[in-house]
Design a protein around this motif. Structure first.
Motif, PDB file in Angstrom:
ATOM      1  N   ALA A  14       0.835  -1.217   0.000  1.00 24.01           N
ATOM      2  CA  ALA A  14       0.000   0.000   0.000  1.00 24.01           C
ATOM      3  C   ALA A  14       0.869   1.267   0.000  1.00 24.01           C
ATOM      4  O   ALA A  14       0.522   2.264  -0.615  1.00 24.01           O
ATOM      5  N   LYS A  15       1.999   1.189   0.652  1.00 22.04           N
ATOM      6  CA  LYS A  15       2.880   2.356   0.784  1.00 22.04           C
ATOM      7  C   LYS A  15       3.492   2.773  -0.558  1.00 22.04           C
ATOM      8  O   LYS A  15       3.664   3.940  -0.840  1.00 22.04           O
ATOM      9  N   LYS A  16       3.757   1.769  -1.427  1.00 21.95           N
ATOM     10  CA  LYS A  16       4.550   2.075  -2.627  1.00 21.95           C
ATOM     11  C   LYS A  16       3.797   1.946  -3.955  1.00 21.95           C
ATOM     12  O   LYS A  16       4.268   2.441  -4.966  1.00 21.95           O
ATOM     13  N   VAL A  17       2.667   1.235  -3.951  1.00 18.80           N
ATOM     14  CA  VAL A  17       2.058   0.872  -5.245  1.00 18.80           C
ATOM     15  C   VAL A  17       1.621   2.109  -6.036  1.00 18.80           C
ATOM     16  O   VAL A  17       1.163   3.101  -5.465  1.00 18.80           O
ATOM     17  N   THR A  55      -4.222  -7.237  -9.542  1.00 14.12           N
ATOM     18  CA  THR A  55      -3.953  -5.797  -9.566  1.00 14.12           C
ATOM     19  C   THR A  55      -4.530  -5.094  -8.341  1.00 14.12           C
ATOM     20  O   THR A  55      -5.743  -5.214  -8.106  1.00 14.12           O
ATOM     21  N   PRO A  56      -3.725  -4.375  -7.570  1.00 15.72           N
ATOM     22  CA  PRO A  56      -4.317  -3.533  -6.528  1.00 15.72           C
ATOM     23  C   PRO A  56      -5.213  -2.485  -7.197  1.00 15.72           C
ATOM     24  O   PRO A  56      -4.763  -1.774  -8.101  1.00 15.72           O
ATOM     25  N   GLU A  88      -3.534   3.544   6.215  1.00 10.26           N
ATOM     26  CA  GLU A  88      -4.109   2.384   6.917  1.00 10.26           C
ATOM     27  C   GLU A  88      -3.451   1.068   6.492  1.00 10.26           C
ATOM     28  O   GLU A  88      -3.652   0.033   7.124  1.00 10.26           O
ATOM     29  N   GLY A  89      -2.723   1.092   5.388  1.00 13.43           N
ATOM     30  CA  GLY A  89      -1.936  -0.076   4.999  1.00 13.43           C
ATOM     31  C   GLY A  89      -2.716  -1.217   4.371  1.00 13.43           C
ATOM     32  O   GLY A  89      -2.375  -2.381   4.544  1.00 13.43           O
ATOM     33  N   TRP A  90      -3.788  -0.893   3.612  1.00 16.76           N
ATOM     34  CA  TRP A  90      -4.514  -1.977   2.917  1.00 16.76           C
ATOM     35  C   TRP A  90      -4.582  -1.726   1.417  1.00 16.76           C
ATOM     36  O   TRP A  90      -4.423  -0.596   0.957  1.00 16.76           O
ATOM     37  N   GLY A  94       5.186  -7.727  -4.224  1.00 22.04           N
ATOM     38  CA  GLY A  94       4.916  -6.540  -5.026  1.00 22.04           C
ATOM     39  C   GLY A  94       5.195  -5.266  -4.265  1.00 22.04           C
ATOM     40  O   GLY A  94       5.659  -5.327  -3.118  1.00 22.04           O
ATOM     41  N   PRO A  95       4.897  -4.133  -4.852  1.00 19.18           N
ATOM     42  CA  PRO A  95       4.341  -3.981  -6.192  1.00 19.18           C
ATOM     43  C   PRO A  95       5.348  -4.324  -7.275  1.00 19.18           C
ATOM     44  O   PRO A  95       6.532  -4.058  -7.138  1.00 19.18           O
TER      45      PRO A  95
END
Ligand code: FAD
Ligand code: FES
Length: 290
Positions: free
Chosen positions: A25-28, A48-49, A56-58, A88-89
């Motif tokens: 979640a931080k980098k995608v 795919t996200p 929140e980290g999801w 990932g990402p």
């Protein structure tokens, strides 16, 4: 281990998993994907996200139940359970620039990959028109698109008795061809983007090239490691060998060897069918499927 915070059926056979995955979640970035292995003895599949919350980290993943792994996930994973591994990402982000007017097309579940990219393009100041071609019971994210882009068009159709994936794909290709041509004539986009089965993307490309409009497509060859090591996702682009996982997944549609991609996509269909049959038999034996 990645905890499933929420699970929901968004449309027929389209399952959303909201998963705790703070490092992803931080980098995608829009256009990137993950490779996940849900079970100890399970296969690795790219997904795919679609949305994420860095604080929140999801992330959310949406799967179309196609074969053994996506069915097994739906049967065996619920809120509170854990996905074994998510890498990932991966891959390159989609190009984030001003194209002007963009037509972004998602065929069936391809629309979930279009979402983060289209939203980001619109936020950048592009005028984004999105087209979702899908059977009506599988139309999803309609409201999300309507509030994220300039215009969202759904080209839906009802399923007929006895139709399998082949018939559905043929109908999608037919409808997408007609609608894309209409939209090019009416809207005169500066750039076209597509995600979906290779045969459908090739057909859209054949129309777009008549108008000479630049086009990029996210490709979906079979992926295994996602790191450029195994060679499974090999595609020819502009006469050179590329690995979709590290050089893509987005490529200039004018340079893709579409026929090779279509041919290679079907390589494992007998094994995929068999894996699904074995799993269905197991479910039947357990009284979990008819
Ligand atoms: C970059 C990328 C992003 C993707 N994002 C999504 C997504 O967000 N949601 C979604 O539902 N699907 C997505 N897919 C497709 C997804 O990986 C397949 O639907 C999934 O692997 C099917 O597995 P299965 O065991 O259920 O079906 P199977 O019966 O094993 O396969 C059904 C079909 O899925 C494809 N497929 C199977 N295994 C792989 C693999 N290892 N790599 C690539 N394709 C495969 C093939 O076309 C195959 O014919 C993506 C694929 C790629 C390459
Ligand atoms: S998935 Fe192995 S090289 Fe791309």
């Amino acid at each position: 281990m990645y905890k499933i915070l929420e699970k929901k059926e968004l449309a027929m056979n389209e399952i959303m998993y909201k998963v705790h995955a703070p490092h992803i979640a931080k980098k995608v970035q829009p256009g990137q994907f993950v490779i996940m292995r849900a079970f100890e003895n399970g296969e690795r599949i790219p997904l795919t996200p679609v949305t994420w919350d860095r604080e929140e980290g999801w992330i959310t993943l949406i799967t179309f139940i196609r074969g053994r792994t996506t069915l097994r996930m739906n049967m065996e994973l619920n809120e509170g359970d854990y996905i074994l591994n998510i890498a990932g990402p991966l891959g390159n982000p989609a190009p984030m620039k001003k194209f002007g007017k963009i037509l972004a097309v998602g065929l069936i579940t391809g629309i979930v990959e279009v979402f983060p990219i289209a939203r980001a393009w619109q936020e950048l100041g592009n005028e984004v028109i999105t087209l979702h071609v899908s059977p009506n019971p599988m139309v999803l994210l309609r409201e999300e698109f309507e509030s994220a882009v300039s215009k969202h068009i759904v080209e839906g159709f009802d399923l007929k008795e006895g139709w399998g994936m082949d018939e559905i794909t043929q109908e999608i290709v037919k409808r997408a061809a007609k609608k894309v041509k209409e939209l090019i004539e009416e809207e005169k986009p500066d750039f076209v983007f597509t995600v979906g089965p290779a045969g459908g993307q090739k057909m859209i490309f054949n129309i777009v090239k008549e108008y000479g409009i630049p086009m990029e497509s996210d490709l979906h060859p079979i992926m295994v490691d996602g790191t450029g090591m195994c060679g499974a996702c090999r595609v020819h682009v502009g006469g050179e060998v590329k690995f979709a996982c590290i050089d893509g997944p987005g490529f200039d549609a004018y340079k893709v060897d579409w026929d090779e991609l279509i041919h290679r996509s079907g390589f494992y269909s007998d094994k995929e069918k068999l894996a699904l049959e074995v799993y269905l038999k197991k479910l039947q034996a357990q009284g979990g499927a008819q």
